[in-house]
Design a protein around this motif. Structure first.
Motif, short mmCIF file in Angstrom:
data_model
loop_
_atom_site.label_atom_id
_atom_site.label_comp_id
_atom_site.label_asym_id
_atom_site.label_seq_id
_atom_site.Cartn_x
_atom_site.Cartn_y
_atom_site.Cartn_z
N LEU A 129 0.83 -1.21 0.00
CA LEU A 129 0.00 0.00 0.00
C LEU A 129 0.86 1.26 0.00
O LEU A 129 0.55 2.23 -0.68
CB LEU A 129 -0.92 0.00 1.23
N LEU A 176 2.17 1.85 -3.46
CA LEU A 176 1.11 2.34 -4.33
C LEU A 176 0.81 3.80 -4.05
O LEU A 176 0.65 4.61 -4.98
CB LEU A 176 -0.16 1.50 -4.12
N ARG A 207 3.64 6.03 -5.36
CA ARG A 207 3.59 6.20 -6.81
C ARG A 207 2.42 7.09 -7.20
O ARG A 207 2.53 7.95 -8.06
CB ARG A 207 3.48 4.84 -7.49
N GLY A 208 1.29 6.89 -6.55
CA GLY A 208 0.13 7.72 -6.85
C GLY A 208 0.38 9.18 -6.53
O GLY A 208 -0.01 10.07 -7.27
#
Lengths: 181, 318
Positions: free
Chosen positions: B104, B107, B110-111
């Motif tokens: 998580l 993620l 990167r988001g």
């Protein structure tokens, strides 16, 4: 019987007080079956508690076709037999506390000792029985269930109950011979 | 009846569960067999011994413990019990939780980068109005390109609020509250008095941009340089007339990005949008060629030789 039916109705409605009354009414009998089957007080208490907890969870589905006490004995018996059949169970025989149980009243010291000796002998004789015979003799001669109730609780035919009970009594007679002469 | 048959019925006889005929047969045999009478008596004494044994009593406090155990456990008790799971159960669960959290985190990281990049395009920091569009009423606006993701985090927080009109002014400009003719006039007005304002805004812009760019990949640093350059002065002033302004604007932004440039500011003037971009000087010819596909591109002023980077102010009108 009427009282038991009323208790069942209250239990099925989730009456907490009714559950407490149920435990009060049957605690000694359920614990007695567990102790005579398992021979250890701690283990017997665990099984007896689990018996009531399972009954508590299953009460909404209790059909009422069977007597409440037969149903409790059925749960306790199944739990005991499963525990005895478990591979990792340590056979804890010889329960000192059971030897210490004394009858009511104020008997003499000699009578107390004699009674304790007899109780210990009976307990050991019952404990030495095969599991399937032991549960039958406990339910019949200790708890006083009828053949039909035992058959229902254990899921057996009445003829099987009678046969196992007779074999159990013959075994006990042989072990308790010195007290029955 | 034989002795064996009779003795098989002794238990049932004691319990009074025999039929009348069975009972009569057993009693008939007992009347003639002393050995079986002794056997029956021994079994009866044995049964009496067992039935007479001291009854067992449940331990003290048993009822309270059962009733307490039957109550639903509070959440914190359940959590505590879960925390006390045996190692063979808890260890794999813990390892799975660590892997999940790490995944998580990756993620989200990167988001966040993607969102920050989007924010650089969509919501540039405040910059001064260009000399030709120095209307003080006009404030910079967030990108309104349809379909563009809403920025969740600004690329860089503004060091100071814009010195110009309050947000209501920008809002009124955006919704076109002013009259069409008035907006057109305001958009095209170039007032000599505004040159002072331009200087002031430019100075403020320099102050805002004085903070060092965030350390990052070379591309980001390059874009920061382009933005700094754009804030100083527009090298090219041009206009693009297209049937659909929004489509043209999206096309310009995409073209600039493709050429390695960046959108440095955007604002609305009347019914026209003014966007400022900065691109590498050697890509200006490509830019001038390809932007013609988006509409009628007219250059009002441009330097003899394109500097690097080159800053372009484009007025978009329908």
């Amino acid at each position: 019987m009427q009282e038991e039916a009323s208790l069942v109705v209250r239990l099925r409605h989730g009456d907490r007080r009714a559950f407490e009354e149920l435990v009060i009414a049957y605690q000694h009998r359920v614990f007695g079956v567990a102790l005579r089957m398992l021979g250890n007080r701690a283990e017997a208490e665990e099984i007896a508690q689990e018996t009531f907890l399972r009954a508590h969870r299953a009460l909404p589905e209790f059909r009422g076709g069977a007597c409440l006490h037969t149903w409790l004995y059925a749960i306790a018996s199944r739990l005991c037999l499963n525990r005895l059949a478990s591979a990792d169970r340590r056979l804890l025989r010889g329960d000192d506390e059971a030897l210490a149980t004394a009858p009511s009243g104020e008997p003499s010291a000699a009578a107390v000792l004699e009674r304790a000796e007899l109780d210990a002998a009976v307990r050991e004789a019952i404990a030495a029985l095969p599991d399937e015979r032991r549960i039958v003799v406990v339910l019949r001669d200790v708890e006083g269930l009828s053949y039909e109730e035992i058959a229902e609780a254990l899921g057996l035919e009445p003829g099987t109950v009678r046969s196992r009970l007779h074999r159990a009594r013959l075994d006990l007679k042989a072990k308790l011979e010195r007290f029955t002469r | 009846m034989s002795c064996h048959d009779a003795r098989e019925l002794f238990s049932a006889l004691i319990d009074e569960t025999l039929t009348r005929e069975e009972r009569a047969d057993v009693y008939g045999h007992l009347a003639t067999c002393a050995e079986c009478r002794r056997e029956l008596a021994a079994i009866e004494r044995t049964v009496a011994l067992v039935r007479g044994a001291t009854p067992v009593r449940a331990p003290a406090g048993f009822v309270d413990r059962v009733v307490a155990a039957a109550r639903p456990m509070p959440w914190y008790v359940r959590a505590a019990r879960a925390a006390l799971l045996p190692w063979p159960v808890k260890l794999p669960l813990g390892a799975a939780a660590v892997v999940l959290v790490a995944g998580l985190a990756v993620l989200m990281f990167r988001g966040s980068q993607e969102q920050q990049s989007a924010a650089r395009y969509d919501a540039p920091p405040p910059v001064a109005a260009p000399p030709v569009l120095a209307d003080r009423r006009v404030t910079e606006m967030p990108a309104e390109a349809p379909g563009a993701p809403a920025p969740t985090a600004p690329a860089r927080p503004p060091a100071a609020p814009p010195p110009s009109a309050p947000p209501e002014a920008a809002s009124s400009d955006r919704i076109g509250a002013a009259g069409q003719a008035d907006r057109t006039a305001a958009a095209s007005r170039i007032d000599p008095a505004q040159k002072r304002s331009e200087q002031e805004l430019r100075a403020e812009s320099k102050m805002r941009d004085a903070a060092p760019p965030a350390a990052g990949e070379p591309t980001l640093a390059k874009r920061e340089g382009l933005r700094q350059k754009a804030a100083d002065k527009a090298d090219v002033v041009a206009s693009l007339a297209a049937p659909d302004r929004d489509t043209a604007e999206r096309g310009v932004v995409a073209l600039v990005a493709r050429l390695g440039g960046t959108l440095t500011s955007r604002r609305v003037e009347g019914d026209a949008a003014v966007i400022e971009v900065a691109i590498p000087g050697d890509r200006y010819k490509d830019f001038a060629r390809e932007i013609g596909r988006l509409g009628t591109f007219s250059v009002e002023s441009e330097p003899p030789a394109p500097p690097d980077p080159i800053r372009i102010a484009i007025r978009l009108a329908s």
